[in-house]
Design a protein around this motif. Structure first.
Motif, PDB file in Angstrom:
ATOM      1  N   GLY A 128      -0.324 -13.938 -48.093  1.00  4.36           N
ATOM      2  CA  GLY A 128      -1.281 -14.570 -47.187  1.00  4.36           C
ATOM      3  C   GLY A 128      -0.790 -15.881 -46.607  1.00  4.36           C
ATOM      4  N   ALA A 129       0.314 -16.407 -47.159  1.00  5.23           N
ATOM      5  CA  ALA A 129       0.859 -17.674 -46.666  1.00  5.23           C
ATOM      6  C   ALA A 129       1.807 -17.417 -45.486  1.00  5.23           C
ATOM      7  CB  ALA A 129       1.595 -18.399 -47.785  1.00  5.23           C
ATOM      8  N   VAL A 130       2.185 -18.486 -44.824  1.00 10.70           N
ATOM      9  CA  VAL A 130       3.118 -18.405 -43.701  1.00 10.70           C
ATOM     10  C   VAL A 130       4.463 -17.890 -44.196  1.00 10.70           C
ATOM     11  CG1 VAL A 130       4.400 -19.773 -42.022  1.00 10.70           C
ATOM     12  CG2 VAL A 130       1.980 -20.221 -42.398  1.00 10.70           C
ATOM     13  N   SER A 131       5.017 -16.913 -43.501  1.00  9.51           N
ATOM     14  CA  SER A 131       6.287 -16.329 -43.935  1.00  9.51           C
ATOM     15  C   SER A 131       7.496 -17.039 -43.334  1.00  9.51           C
ATOM     16  CB  SER A 131       6.334 -14.840 -43.579  1.00  9.51           C
ATOM     17  OG  SER A 131       6.248 -14.654 -42.183  1.00  9.51           O
ATOM     18  N   ASN A 132       7.337 -17.705 -42.208  1.00 13.98           N
ATOM     19  CA  ASN A 132       8.450 -18.439 -41.608  1.00 13.98           C
ATOM     20  C   ASN A 132       7.925 -19.772 -41.088  1.00 13.98           C
ATOM     21  OD1 ASN A 132      10.641 -19.453 -40.201  1.00 13.98           O
ATOM     22  ND2 ASN A 132      11.251 -17.462 -39.415  1.00 13.98           N
ATOM     23  N   SER A 133       8.084 -20.796 -41.901  1.00 12.93           N
ATOM     24  CA  SER A 133       7.563 -22.107 -41.535  1.00 12.93           C
ATOM     25  C   SER A 133       8.495 -22.856 -40.594  1.00 12.93           C
ATOM     26  CB  SER A 133       7.328 -22.945 -42.800  1.00 12.93           C
ATOM     27  OG  SER A 133       8.542 -23.103 -43.515  1.00 12.93           O
ATOM     28  N   TYR A 134       9.728 -22.349 -40.417  1.00 13.51           N
ATOM     29  CA  TYR A 134      10.635 -22.991 -39.462  1.00 13.51           C
ATOM     30  C   TYR A 134      10.120 -22.848 -38.032  1.00 13.51           C
ATOM     31  CZ  TYR A 134      13.937 -22.247 -43.351  1.00 13.51           C
ATOM     32  OH  TYR A 134      14.548 -22.211 -44.575  1.00 13.51           O
ATOM     33  N   SER A 182       4.468 -27.715 -31.854  1.00 15.63           N
ATOM     34  CA  SER A 182       3.690 -28.231 -32.962  1.00 15.63           C
ATOM     35  C   SER A 182       4.599 -28.402 -34.174  1.00 15.63           C
ATOM     36  CB  SER A 182       2.531 -27.279 -33.273  1.00 15.63           C
ATOM     37  OG  SER A 182       3.017 -25.977 -33.571  1.00 15.63           O
ATOM     38  N   SER A 183       4.051 -28.815 -35.283  1.00  7.99           N
ATOM     39  CA  SER A 183       4.851 -29.130 -36.460  1.00  7.99           C
ATOM     40  C   SER A 183       5.512 -27.887 -37.046  1.00  7.99           C
ATOM     41  CB  SER A 183       3.978 -29.796 -37.521  1.00  7.99           C
ATOM     42  OG  SER A 183       2.988 -28.882 -37.976  1.00  7.99           O
ATOM     43  N   ASN A 184       6.616 -28.110 -37.725  1.00  8.08           N
ATOM     44  CA  ASN A 184       7.225 -27.074 -38.547  1.00  8.08           C
ATOM     45  C   ASN A 184       7.674 -27.716 -39.856  1.00  8.08           C
ATOM     46  OD1 ASN A 184       9.382 -28.497 -37.434  1.00  8.08           O
ATOM     47  ND2 ASN A 184      10.697 -26.716 -37.293  1.00  8.08           N
ATOM     48  N   TYR A 185       7.955 -26.899 -40.851  1.00 10.50           N
ATOM     49  CA  TYR A 185       8.231 -27.468 -42.170  1.00 10.50           C
ATOM     50  C   TYR A 185       9.041 -26.502 -43.008  1.00 10.50           C
ATOM     51  CZ  TYR A 185       4.264 -24.485 -43.463  1.00 10.50           C
ATOM     52  OH  TYR A 185       3.427 -23.413 -43.647  1.00 10.50           O
ATOM     53  N   ARG A 186       9.452 -26.999 -44.164  1.00 11.21           N
ATOM     54  CA  ARG A 186      10.164 -26.190 -45.152  1.00 11.21           C
ATOM     55  C   ARG A 186       9.635 -26.561 -46.522  1.00 11.21           C
ATOM     56  NH1 ARG A 186      16.706 -25.249 -45.594  1.00 11.21           N
ATOM     57  NH2 ARG A 186      16.714 -24.141 -47.599  1.00 11.21           N
ATOM     58  N   ILE A 187       9.437 -25.543 -47.356  1.00 12.45           N
ATOM     59  CA  ILE A 187       8.926 -25.782 -48.705  1.00 12.45           C
ATOM     60  C   ILE A 187       9.977 -25.351 -49.720  1.00 12.45           C
ATOM     61  CG2 ILE A 187       7.196 -25.145 -50.413  1.00 12.45           C
ATOM     62  CD1 ILE A 187       5.178 -24.834 -48.214  1.00 12.45           C
ATOM     63  N   ASN A 194       9.765 -26.526 -53.570  1.00 17.69           N
ATOM     64  CA  ASN A 194       9.054 -27.346 -54.562  1.00 17.69           C
ATOM     65  C   ASN A 194       8.150 -28.368 -53.887  1.00 17.69           C
ATOM     66  OD1 ASN A 194      10.370 -26.013 -56.727  1.00 17.69           O
ATOM     67  ND2 ASN A 194      12.150 -27.362 -56.483  1.00 17.69           N
ATOM     68  N   ILE A 195       8.647 -29.034 -52.842  1.00 14.43           N
ATOM     69  CA  ILE A 195       7.830 -29.968 -52.074  1.00 14.43           C
ATOM     70  C   ILE A 195       7.852 -29.526 -50.608  1.00 14.43           C
ATOM     71  CG2 ILE A 195       8.197 -31.925 -53.617  1.00 14.43           C
ATOM     72  CD1 ILE A 195      10.331 -32.902 -51.659  1.00 14.43           C
ATOM     73  N   LYS A 196       6.924 -30.056 -49.858  1.00 15.98           N
ATOM     74  CA  LYS A 196       6.827 -29.723 -48.441  1.00 15.98           C
ATOM     75  C   LYS A 196       7.480 -30.811 -47.612  1.00 15.98           C
ATOM     76  CE  LYS A 196       3.463 -28.466 -44.843  1.00 15.98           C
ATOM     77  NZ  LYS A 196       2.025 -28.244 -44.537  1.00 15.98           N
ATOM     78  N   LEU A 197       8.474 -30.419 -46.794  1.00  9.59           N
ATOM     79  CA  LEU A 197       9.129 -31.336 -45.883  1.00  9.59           C
ATOM     80  C   LEU A 197       8.732 -30.943 -44.470  1.00  9.59           C
ATOM     81  CD1 LEU A 197      11.320 -30.493 -48.323  1.00  9.59           C
ATOM     82  CD2 LEU A 197      12.534 -32.392 -47.257  1.00  9.59           C
ATOM     83  N   GLU A 198       8.163 -31.864 -43.735  1.00 11.88           N
ATOM     84  CA  GLU A 198       7.539 -31.516 -42.461  1.00 11.88           C
ATOM     85  C   GLU A 198       8.015 -32.416 -41.332  1.00 11.88           C
ATOM     86  OE1 GLU A 198       3.058 -30.546 -40.699  1.00 11.88           O
ATOM     87  OE2 GLU A 198       3.306 -31.568 -42.615  1.00 11.88           O
ATOM     88  N   GLN A 199       8.168 -31.820 -40.158  1.00 11.13           N
ATOM     89  CA  GLN A 199       8.399 -32.555 -38.924  1.00 11.13           C
ATOM     90  C   GLN A 199       7.164 -32.387 -38.055  1.00 11.13           C
ATOM     91  OE1 GLN A 199      10.750 -34.658 -37.333  1.00 11.13           O
ATOM     92  NE2 GLN A 199       9.018 -34.707 -35.923  1.00 11.13           N
ATOM     93  N   ALA A 200       6.528 -33.498 -37.728  1.00 12.32           N
ATOM     94  CA  ALA A 200       5.325 -33.446 -36.894  1.00 12.32           C
ATOM     95  C   ALA A 200       5.676 -32.928 -35.498  1.00 12.32           C
ATOM     96  CB  ALA A 200       4.698 -34.834 -36.801  1.00 12.32           C
ATOM     97  N   GLY A 201       4.660 -32.460 -34.800  1.00 10.61           N
ATOM     98  CA  GLY A 201       4.871 -31.959 -33.448  1.00 10.61           C
ATOM     99  C   GLY A 201       5.411 -33.039 -32.527  1.00 10.61           C
ATOM    100  N   THR A 212      16.055 -30.232 -37.097  1.00 12.67           N
ATOM    101  CA  THR A 212      16.079 -29.258 -38.188  1.00 12.67           C
ATOM    102  C   THR A 212      15.601 -29.926 -39.460  1.00 12.67           C
ATOM    103  OG1 THR A 212      17.893 -27.975 -37.244  1.00 12.67           O
ATOM    104  CG2 THR A 212      17.531 -27.763 -39.603  1.00 12.67           C
ATOM    105  N   VAL A 213      14.648 -29.291 -40.145  1.00 11.62           N
ATOM    106  CA  VAL A 213      14.122 -29.782 -41.416  1.00 11.62           C
ATOM    107  C   VAL A 213      14.845 -29.060 -42.540  1.00 11.62           C
ATOM    108  CG1 VAL A 213      12.080 -30.003 -42.857  1.00 11.62           C
ATOM    109  CG2 VAL A 213      11.884 -30.248 -40.369  1.00 11.62           C
TER     110      VAL A 213
END
Length: 822
Positions: free
Chosen positions: A714-720, A751-756, A758-765, A798-799
């Motif tokens: 149910g979660a996002v499969s490609n957060s890039y 919009s934002s994208n991120y990588r998980i 253990n922790i969430k690393l995010e780049q805002a939009g 790139t995150v």
């Protein structure tokens, strides 16, 4: 009928390319037009320019001519039953003009008088409203036809989403590499690999080896250790066609991401030479020469050559690059109906790259390093050499049927040596210390492709239908050796040292902690057929199928996690059927609605399970529903599509296991199931008089339907891939006293994208703006200033992880260019 203003606009667009060309005044006898069928003509008396315009519209051809050669001339019009050649001759009778054929549907009008001198064309008027597939010289951000799906079909008659980066669009945006091109293509996301190169994503899925050259499929980029990007100099190509969605009908194996078709420049029927020079921020210098034309009096042998040289620094310390490209092509008309094309290119890259990316704090927040920061070494080295050979044969049996056979061979040799550092940074630590490592890599990739098909139309039940029958195949092999070892020195991210002692090549293999050898050969071939049936005048049914055979063998001897592992896995698939179906319904003369379905089939032999076996092939379904518009006689195209793709047997990393045969050291499972769905909207071409636009909006939603970790279902499969993405570029030619000036502007926003991990690393939009200001010095030359990231937006393109792999985007930069056509 077009207004005088419209004619003046089109004259300017083509005049940039033709105004300075020199042609021999001697005009050769022309071959008869292919279509000799007589038809009724009804062209009113009036100006000659107007009569020629009406004729081109009714005949479905393009005419170009010196505006002065028809000024003040009148035509008695044309009435009667004549074939095209007779009709054109009748119109030109007594006007002092004769026609010179430039292509199947393109003609140039020249004065009848001949002598030993040369004729300089002035401002050129183009009449005939239909653009062709070739974008060069059209002055347009759209195209009249695409060839990625075999044959030539308009965007409106292509029941999938296709973006076309035309020659003018690439020139206006200073696009010179595949990375730059796909970064500006609507719906495409790029992700930089810490080991060099970039991954490309479309509709939430990674594009793996989905490349074609002039419609011939190759496996370039498949399982490429350095991501999907390879050296591809845009000086060689007329246009790039990017299909989004399942492309299994084109090649057989493929994901729901899409395919990229590089269409190379062809020799021209008239002598043409262009020279382009540019200089930009960070000592970025580029020169390009492109010349060609007829090589014999009859014009049946035509040649072309292009050379480009570029030297550039970077906003990052250490990083610099030199590259050059050579391209030569020959077209030979063996008979009036048969043309043989030959070509070769060589691309060479000599670079000192900065790879590995930057670290963050342990909680994922940015440590605020300068965008110029590089943790690599001054002895980093990347040598890439790619040689490509092309050949094709086109034969027209008659007006309705043709045969095309194409072949491509490409070989890429890469020698790489580089160092990088990794490790999180603790808050308050004034002198953090990161571990350093070095990598040594030697790659040898060979790719072969062959494609042959028959394309034709036939009449049945009072309607015209089309049939394509063909076969193609590709063979790709890779022979890779790589070794990664630790360095004794440690790096301070705040004050990096770029002068660590360079380790000798012989020290890598005995001291490596990861590396080995990998040999892989993938062969696939198949037959395909596409039938376009007109069920009624406004309704078309498209049925297609491909039967594929696939054979892949991978042999590896790798060290990872302190253990050596060997793999000798072979995957064979026999008689895999990939169906395709679509309906297109014309609502009116401008709009069509369509729906399409395509199968997904993608072998995953490079991924291994804990037992060492290759994963099962990925399979799935791709659906699309949309509406397409074609406006102003094809000079503007628009589309809106809803898409959904489901992939089963998707590879998933099992982080609890170790597999030395894998490039990243982990084992994989094939139990994943993911879904991507969304909306795409795009517009390209002449929106208003003197205004060219190209852009699109993409909404993408990805989801895990099954996953090795039940918490991810149910979660996002490609957060890039960002949920929202918007790309737009426009170019406007001013009017009146400022008509020599052209202003361009564009924006890339998401919009934002991120990588998980253990922790969430995010780049805002963010939104990044660019612009262009150009001045036409005369009919042969133009000076332009391009600016990128005008507001100097600071963001991560790139995150990565907290330890490594975070790459800043380019700061504000400018390029001045001069281009002349002679």
């Amino acid at each position: 009928m077009r207004s005088p203003l419209r004619q003046a606009i089109n004259a300017t667009l083509l005049g940039v390319c033709l105004a300075g060309a020199t042609l021999p005044i001697r005009v050769h006898a022309q071959e008869p037009l292919d279509e000799r069928q007589a038809r009724d003509w009804n062209i009113a008396a009036g100006s000659l320019a107007g009569a020629l315009d009406q004729f081109a519209r009714q005949a479905g051809i393009s005419l170009s001519y010196d505006a002065g050669s028809v000024a003040g001339k009148n035509s008695p019009g044309l009435n009667g039953t004549l074939d095209r050649q007779q009709a054109l001759s009748r119109l030109l009778q007594g006007q002092g003009l004769q026609a010179q054929r430039q292509g199947n549907n393109t003609w140039l009008l020249l004065p009848q008088a001949v002598d030993s001198g040369v004729l300089n064309l002035g401002a050129t008027t183009v009449t005939g409203q239909r653009l062709g597939a070739t974008s060069e010289g059209s002055g347009s951000y759209t195209t009249g036809a695409v060839t990625i799906g075999k044959g030539e079909h308009s965007l409106r008659r292509t029941p999938q989403s296709v973006s076309v980066m035309t020659r003018k669009l690439m020139n206006d945006q200073n696009i010179t590499t595949i990375d730059q091109l796909l970064e500006r293509t609507p719906g495409i996301t790029t992700y930089e690999s810490p080991m060099g190169g970039k991954y490309f994503y479309s509709r939430g899925f990674k594009m793996l080896g989905q490349y074609q050259y002039d419609g011939v499929p190759l496996d370039i980029g498949k399982d490429y250790v350095q991501a999907d990007s390879f050296s591809a100099n845009m000086a060689i190509y007329d246009r790039v066609e990017v299909l989004k969605g399942a492309a299994g009908m084109l090649k057989g194996a493929g994901t729901a991401s899409g395919a990229v078709n590089f269409v190379r420049k062809r020799p021209q029927h008239t002598p043409t030479t262009s020279l382009a020079l540019s200089a930009g921020t960070w000592d970025n210098y580029r020169a390009e020469v492109d010349t060609g034309g007829p090589l014999n009096d009859s014009g049946t042998v035509r040649g072309r050559a292009a050379v480009s040289q570029q030297k550039r620094g970077s906003y990052m310390d250490v990083d610099k690059r030199q590259e050059q490209a050579f391209y030569g092509a020959l077209d030979v008309d063996l008979t009036p109906d048969t043309t043989l094309g030959l070509g070769a290119s060589h691309e060479d890259v000599d670079a000192t790259p900065c790879w590995g990316g930057l670290p963050r704090y342990s909680d994922g927040k940015s440590i605020g390093l300068s965008r110029s920061s590089c943790l690599g070494q001054s002895w980093n080295d990347w040598q890439s050499r790619r040689t490509t050979l092309f050949a094709d044969l086109t034969h027209h049996f008659n007006e309705d049927w043709k045969l095309k056979v194409g072949a491509v061979h490409s070989r890429n040799l890469q020698d790489i040596k580089y160092a990088a550092s990794e490790g999180t940074v603790a808050y308050g630590d004034p002198a953090p210390s990161s571990t350093s490592y070095a990598a040594l890599l030697d790659y040898d990739h060979k790719d072969y492709g062959l494609d042959a098909y028959i394309d034709g139309t036939f009449e049945a039940f009072g309607l015209t239908h089309e049939l394509i029958l063909g076969a193609n195949g590709s063979r790709g092999s890779q022979d890779d050796i790589y070794a990664i070892r630790n360095l004794p020195q440690r790096q301070n991210p705040y004050q990096p040292d770029h002068h660590f002692p360079e380790p000798a090549d012989g020290t890598f293999w005995p001291n490596m902690y990861r590396g080995g050898t990998a040999k892989e050969t993938a062969t696939q071939y198949g037959t395909y057929a596409t039938l376009r049936l007109r069920l009624a005048e406004p309704l078309m049914l498209i049925l297609g199928s491909r039967v594929s055979w696939y054979d892949n063998r991978r042999q590896s001897h790798n060290l990872a996690w302190g253990e050596w592992s060997d793999q000798d896995a072979r995957t064979k698939e026999t008689g895999v059927v990939t169906p395709f179906a679509a309906l297109i319904y014309d609502l009116n003369e401008n709009l069509s609605v369509y729906t399409s379905y395509a199968d997904i089939f993608q072998p995953q032999s490079s991924y291994a399970t804990t037992s060492g076996a290759a994963l099962k092939p990925k399979i799935g379904d791709n659906y699309e529903l949309g509406i397409k518009g074609e406006w102003f006689d094809g000079r503007l195209n628009s589309s809106l599509a809803l898409f959904r793709a489901i992939e089963k047997n998707a590879a998933e990393t099992d982080f609890t296991t170790r597999c030395g045969t894998s490039a990243d050291g982990y084992c994989y499972t094939d139990g994943g199931k993911v879904r991507a769905q969304g909306v795409e909207a795009e517009i390209s071409g002449e929106l208003l008089e003197r205004l060219q636009v190209f852009g699109g909006y993409t909404y993408t939603q990805t989801k895990h339907l099954k996953n090795i970790n039940s918490d991810n279902v149910g979660a996002v499969s490609n957060s890039y891939v960002p949920r929202h993405m918007f790309r737009l570029w426009s170019d406007y030619q001013l009017d009146g006293a400022l008509s020599k000036w052209t202003v361009g502007a564009g924006v890339n926003a998401q919009s934002s994208n991120y990588r998980i991990q253990n922790i969430k690393l995010e780049q805002a939009g963010y939104a990044v703006w660019s612009s262009r200001l150009a001045y036409r010095v005369d009919d042969t030359s133009t000076v332009a200033l391009n600016g990128n990231n005008l507001f100097d937006k600071n963001y991560y393109q790139t995150v990565g992880t907290a330890s490594w792999g975070n790459f800043y985007a380019e700061p504000r930069n400018f390029t001045v260019s001069v281009k002349g056509n002679f």
